[in-house]
Design a protein around this motif. Structure first.
Motif, PDB file in Angstrom:
ATOM      1  N   LYS A  51     -38.422 -45.977 -22.012  1.00 61.29           N
ATOM      2  CA  LYS A  51     -38.527 -47.393 -22.395  1.00 61.29           C
ATOM      3  C   LYS A  51     -37.948 -48.281 -21.294  1.00 61.29           C
ATOM      4  N   ASN A  52     -36.772 -47.894 -20.801  1.00 60.03           N
ATOM      5  CA  ASN A  52     -36.088 -48.764 -19.829  1.00 60.03           C
ATOM      6  C   ASN A  52     -36.723 -48.737 -18.440  1.00 60.03           C
ATOM      7  N   ALA A  53     -37.592 -47.760 -18.180  1.00 60.03           N
ATOM      8  CA  ALA A  53     -38.372 -47.802 -16.936  1.00 60.03           C
ATOM      9  C   ALA A  53     -39.647 -48.605 -17.177  1.00 60.03           C
TER      10      ALA A  53
ATOM     11  N   SER B 168     -21.717 -60.275 -25.188  1.00 66.17           N
ATOM     12  CA  SER B 168     -22.330 -61.568 -24.884  1.00 66.17           C
ATOM     13  C   SER B 168     -23.506 -61.410 -23.917  1.00 66.17           C
ATOM     14  N   ARG B 169     -23.497 -60.375 -23.112  1.00 63.15           N
ATOM     15  CA  ARG B 169     -24.579 -60.025 -22.192  1.00 63.15           C
ATOM     16  C   ARG B 169     -25.175 -61.219 -21.437  1.00 63.15           C
ATOM     17  N   PRO B 170     -24.379 -61.826 -20.564  1.00 56.34           N
ATOM     18  CA  PRO B 170     -24.871 -62.980 -19.817  1.00 56.34           C
ATOM     19  C   PRO B 170     -25.946 -62.598 -18.788  1.00 56.34           C
ATOM     20  N   VAL B 171     -26.611 -63.613 -18.238  1.00 57.32           N
ATOM     21  CA  VAL B 171     -27.587 -63.356 -17.164  1.00 57.32           C
ATOM     22  C   VAL B 171     -27.196 -64.140 -15.906  1.00 57.32           C
ATOM     23  N   ASP B 172     -25.890 -64.433 -15.793  1.00 59.03           N
ATOM     24  CA  ASP B 172     -25.419 -65.227 -14.652  1.00 59.03           C
ATOM     25  C   ASP B 172     -25.734 -64.571 -13.304  1.00 59.03           C
ATOM     26  N   LEU B 173     -25.665 -63.228 -13.241  1.00 60.31           N
ATOM     27  CA  LEU B 173     -25.934 -62.555 -11.966  1.00 60.31           C
ATOM     28  C   LEU B 173     -27.396 -62.725 -11.541  1.00 60.31           C
ATOM     29  N   HIS B 174     -28.304 -62.669 -12.524  1.00 62.68           N
ATOM     30  CA  HIS B 174     -29.732 -62.866 -12.218  1.00 62.68           C
ATOM     31  C   HIS B 174     -29.908 -64.262 -11.585  1.00 62.68           C
TER      32      HIS B 174
ATOM     33  N   ILE C  15     -22.173 -54.455 -10.777  1.00 63.92           N
ATOM     34  CA  ILE C  15     -23.458 -53.754 -10.867  1.00 63.92           C
ATOM     35  C   ILE C  15     -24.197 -54.129 -12.143  1.00 63.92           C
ATOM     36  N   SER C  16     -25.435 -54.549 -11.996  1.00 66.70           N
ATOM     37  CA  SER C  16     -26.261 -54.872 -13.166  1.00 66.70           C
ATOM     38  C   SER C  16     -27.657 -54.286 -12.982  1.00 66.70           C
ATOM     39  N   VAL C  17     -28.094 -53.555 -13.987  1.00 65.93           N
ATOM     40  CA  VAL C  17     -29.429 -52.943 -13.956  1.00 65.93           C
ATOM     41  C   VAL C  17     -30.495 -54.041 -13.939  1.00 65.93           C
ATOM     42  N   GLY C  18     -30.432 -54.929 -14.923  1.00 71.35           N
ATOM     43  CA  GLY C  18     -31.476 -55.958 -15.060  1.00 71.35           C
ATOM     44  C   GLY C  18     -31.521 -56.902 -13.871  1.00 71.35           C
ATOM     45  N   ALA C  19     -30.334 -57.327 -13.383  1.00 68.41           N
ATOM     46  CA  ALA C  19     -30.321 -58.274 -12.258  1.00 68.41           C
ATOM     47  C   ALA C  19     -30.865 -57.589 -10.998  1.00 68.41           C
TER      48      ALA C  19
ATOM     49  N   THR D 293     -23.766 -45.621 -20.659  1.00 69.75           N
ATOM     50  CA  THR D 293     -23.339 -46.313 -21.880  1.00 69.75           C
ATOM     51  C   THR D 293     -24.359 -46.110 -23.001  1.00 69.75           C
ATOM     52  N   ASP D 294     -25.626 -45.904 -22.652  1.00 69.67           N
ATOM     53  CA  ASP D 294     -26.655 -45.707 -23.678  1.00 69.67           C
ATOM     54  C   ASP D 294     -26.546 -44.353 -24.378  1.00 69.67           C
ATOM     55  N   MET D 295     -25.628 -43.483 -23.916  1.00 72.98           N
ATOM     56  CA  MET D 295     -25.386 -42.200 -24.595  1.00 72.98           C
ATOM     57  C   MET D 295     -24.014 -42.169 -25.265  1.00 72.98           C
TER      58      MET D 295
ATOM     59  N   ASP E 256     -16.820 -48.682 -20.509  1.00 72.04           N
ATOM     60  CA  ASP E 256     -16.433 -49.559 -19.410  1.00 72.04           C
ATOM     61  C   ASP E 256     -17.548 -50.510 -19.002  1.00 72.04           C
ATOM     62  N   ILE E 257     -18.656 -50.514 -19.746  1.00 71.42           N
ATOM     63  CA  ILE E 257     -19.771 -51.371 -19.319  1.00 71.42           C
ATOM     64  C   ILE E 257     -19.958 -52.557 -20.256  1.00 71.42           C
ATOM     65  N   PHE E 258     -20.013 -52.296 -21.555  1.00 72.21           N
ATOM     66  CA  PHE E 258     -20.189 -53.402 -22.506  1.00 72.21           C
ATOM     67  C   PHE E 258     -18.905 -53.629 -23.296  1.00 72.21           C
TER      68      PHE E 258
HETATM   69  C1  UD1 Z   1     -29.816 -52.192 -19.060  1.00 67.00           C
HETATM   70  C2  UD1 Z   1     -30.483 -51.326 -20.108  1.00 67.00           C
HETATM   71  C3  UD1 Z   1     -29.496 -50.992 -21.222  1.00 67.00           C
HETATM   72  C4  UD1 Z   1     -28.234 -50.345 -20.644  1.00 67.00           C
HETATM   73  C5  UD1 Z   1     -27.661 -51.209 -19.518  1.00 67.00           C
HETATM   74  C6  UD1 Z   1     -26.501 -50.547 -18.791  1.00 67.00           C
HETATM   75  C7  UD1 Z   1     -32.806 -51.963 -20.029  1.00 67.00           C
HETATM   76  C8  UD1 Z   1     -33.943 -52.657 -20.675  1.00 67.00           C
HETATM   77  N1  UD1 Z   1     -31.628 -52.030 -20.639  1.00 67.00           N
HETATM   78  O1  UD1 Z   1     -29.429 -53.401 -19.693  1.00 67.00           O
HETATM   79  O2  UD1 Z   1     -30.138 -50.086 -22.139  1.00 67.00           O
HETATM   80  O3  UD1 Z   1     -27.271 -50.206 -21.648  1.00 67.00           O
HETATM   81  O4  UD1 Z   1     -28.671 -51.498 -18.531  1.00 67.00           O
HETATM   82  O5  UD1 Z   1     -26.884 -49.325 -18.292  1.00 67.00           O
HETATM   83  O6  UD1 Z   1     -32.959 -51.313 -19.030  1.00 67.00           O
HETATM   84  N2  UD1 Z   1     -23.754 -58.581 -16.817  1.00 67.00           N
HETATM   85  C9  UD1 Z   1     -23.213 -59.795 -16.478  1.00 67.00           C
HETATM   86  N3  UD1 Z   1     -24.039 -60.752 -15.936  1.00 67.00           N
HETATM   87  C10 UD1 Z   1     -25.367 -60.520 -15.715  1.00 67.00           C
HETATM   88  C11 UD1 Z   1     -25.899 -59.265 -16.064  1.00 67.00           C
HETATM   89  C12 UD1 Z   1     -25.065 -58.308 -16.607  1.00 67.00           C
HETATM   90  O7  UD1 Z   1     -22.028 -60.051 -16.650  1.00 67.00           O
HETATM   91  O8  UD1 Z   1     -26.069 -61.415 -15.233  1.00 67.00           O
HETATM   92  C13 UD1 Z   1     -22.869 -57.550 -17.401  1.00 67.00           C
HETATM   93  C14 UD1 Z   1     -23.299 -57.157 -18.822  1.00 67.00           C
HETATM   94  O9  UD1 Z   1     -22.760 -58.037 -19.772  1.00 67.00           O
HETATM   95  C15 UD1 Z   1     -22.738 -55.755 -18.919  1.00 67.00           C
HETATM   96  C16 UD1 Z   1     -22.902 -55.214 -17.500  1.00 67.00           C
HETATM   97  O10 UD1 Z   1     -23.028 -56.356 -16.667  1.00 67.00           O
HETATM   98  O11 UD1 Z   1     -21.381 -55.821 -19.252  1.00 67.00           O
HETATM   99  C17 UD1 Z   1     -24.088 -54.311 -17.302  1.00 67.00           C
HETATM  100  O12 UD1 Z   1     -25.254 -54.947 -17.775  1.00 67.00           O
HETATM  101  P1  UD1 Z   1     -26.693 -54.651 -17.156  1.00 67.00           P
HETATM  102  O13 UD1 Z   1     -26.593 -53.477 -16.264  1.00 67.00           O
HETATM  103  O14 UD1 Z   1     -27.238 -55.915 -16.585  1.00 67.00           O
HETATM  104  O15 UD1 Z   1     -27.509 -54.265 -18.449  1.00 67.00           O
HETATM  105  P2  UD1 Z   1     -28.993 -54.668 -18.831  1.00 67.00           P
HETATM  106  O16 UD1 Z   1     -29.844 -54.742 -17.625  1.00 67.00           O
HETATM  107  O17 UD1 Z   1     -28.964 -55.817 -19.755  1.00 67.00           O
END
Ligand code: UD1
Length: 420
Positions: free
Chosen positions: A22-24, A122-128, A164-168, A306-308, A328-330
């Motif tokens: 799903k996440n890929a 809170s899962r912000p998107v500030d890094l993006h 480190i952020s996966v989504g960003a 963290t997803d496990m 240590d991630i969320f």
């Molecule tokens: C992705 C995964 C999710 C997984 C997570 C961590 C997808 C669709 N989802 O989520 O299943 O649990 O990676 O492996 O692939 N953060 C900020 N600012 C930002 C972005 C992130 O502070 O702009 C923080 C988040 O709040 C969190 C940490 O960074 O504490 C990691 O988040 P991130 O790696 O971005 O997770 P997602 O991409 O949302």
């Protein structure tokens, strides 16, 4: 509303074919916005988050057809585009924010709903936002939307993520793909799902060079071309069924896995007493004698995911002593704890850590799912519990597990879905 009803105590035996990740799939679907030509994606899992992303792509201007099976889709482009990711879609799936990078790169503008909070923090998107600004995007927040514009084109830059952020990382890679010049990004996430995104983009004509040291170089290209790509196996789904095998004291063979990508998960499961036998490529059989207690910590890949975390916790609740899991991630990813305690678990939370004292058995109870992985941890506990477990709010599970009930039943679980 639907519930899952599980009669616990059945040892699970059999074979499970692991679905596509799903996440890929989610970032790769978003990345198709960069391409006008036809894209074929194989091994897409049939889960709710994917249909939400498909709805989003259709509302933006893609035509999507299933071909041959529900796991293969063909994506083409409509003439008119609507460069908006609306709140009603993004609020149910944060990955909606992944269309921001591609829309900016391809069309120079986007209006993407802020995802807001969710159960695990809170899962912000500030890094993006911050990093896209460094590439020249003008971004403001207006009425709950990220409103982004590029005056001419995005500019290449030398960038470094603070954390480190996966989504960003995914958003930035997609944005830089069509950005003329050389962009370097340091401290990127290197999850296998990100490597799959890079492979898909390179197959479609992008020039992305990755070295394993969290650094990536992207030479922008004018345009991308059509391609066919098969999504990697879902390592979290595979890890979840590995725990199902262990917690039920059964023996499940997982087929169609990527053993290399699962090393970090398998290493921890081995410490918990798992025996892993692999007789053929991309397949492993999981069994155990005792469940051993251990200490673990969630870390970005190649660390334990963290997803496990929630699934591992269910297993360690039945361990032979004390375990500690540090998240240590969320910030708030222990919502399953209070529900596991209702099933008899002995867990205390202090700061970012869960202190788990092993118990002999879970007892069945009515519990409530709070997010995708928390929900599945309750199902796992239910499989091992004495008596009946009822899991409410299972729409969370439907977001990310293809055919969960069918796959567990095939291995002998007593589990049914009930409409209430
Ligand atoms: C992705 C995964 C999710 C997984 C997570 C961590 C997808 C669709 N989802 O989520 O299943 O649990 O990676 O492996 O692939 N953060 C900020 N600012 C930002 C972005 C992130 O502070 O702009 C923080 C988040 O709040 C969190 C940490 O960074 O504490 C990691 O988040 P991130 O790696 O971005 O997770 P997602 O991409 O949302």
């Amino acid at each position: 509303m639907k519930q899952l009803i599980i009669q616990g105590g059945k040892k699970l035996f059999g074979t499970i074919n692991i679905s596509g990740s799903k996440n890929a799939s989610l970032p790769i679907l978003a990345a198709t916005l960069l391409v006008d030509e036809k894209i074929t994606l194989k091994n897409i899992p049939d889960v709710k988050d994917i249909s939400t992303m498909i709805n989003l792509l259709e509302s933006i201007g893609k035509k999507i057809k299933f071909s041959n099976s529900r796991n293969q889709i063909v994506i083409t482009s409509k003439k008119n585009k609507k460069l908006i990711a609306p709140y009603n879609l993004v609020k149910t799936m944060r990955a909606g924010v992944l269309v921001l990078g591609p829309l900016l790169a391809k069309y120079g503008q986007a209006r993407v709903s802020l995802p807001g909070g969710c159960a695990i923090g809170s899962r912000p998107v500030d890094l993006h936002i911050e990093m896209l600004k460094k590439m020249g995007a003008k971004i403001k927040i207006d009425k709950g939307y990220i409103v982004a514009k590029v005056i001419k084109k995005l500019k290449p830059n030398k960038l470094k993520f603070e954390s480190i952020s996966v989504g960003a990382t995914e958003n930035l890679i997609m944005a830089a793909t069509l950005c003329k010049g050389k962009t370097t990004i340091k401290n990127i996430a290197i999850e296998p799902e990100i490597i799959d995104l890079i492979n898909f983009l390179n197959k479609s004509g992008a020039k992305i060079f990755f070295n394993s040291k969290r650094i990536i170089t992207i030479e922008g290209v004018e345009s991308l071309k059509g391609s066919t790509h098969s999504i990697i196996p879902d390592r979290i789904e595979a890890g979840t069924y590995a725990v199902a095998s262990l917690i039920s004291n059964g023996k499940i063979t997982l087929n169609r896995i990527d053993t290399k990508a699962m090393k970090n998960i398998f290493d921890v499961l081995k410490l918990s007493g798992a025996k892993l036998n692999s007789n053929k490529k991309n397949s492993v059989t999981v069994s155990r004698k005792k469940i051993k207690s251990l200490n673990a910590k969630t870390i970005p890949y190649p660390g334990f995911p963290t997803d496990m975390q929630a699934q591992l916790m269910s297993l360690l609740c039945l361990g032979n002593g004390k375990s500690i899991i540090k998240e240590d991630i969320f910030e708030n990813r222990f919502l399953h704890v209070s529900e596991l305690k209702r099933m008899g678990a002995n867990i205390k939370i202090k700061n970012k850590s869960a202190y788990i004292q092993g118990i002999k058995n879970f007892t069945g109870a009515e519990v409530m799912a709070t997010d995708l992985r928390a929900s599945v941890s309750l199902v796992l506990a239910g499989l091992a519990a004495k008596g009946i477990t009822i899991v409410n709010r299972i729409y969370h599970l439907e977001r990310g597990y293809e055919d969960l009930v069918k796959k567990l039943k095939k291995c002998g679980a007593s589990i049914i879905t009930k409409n209430v």
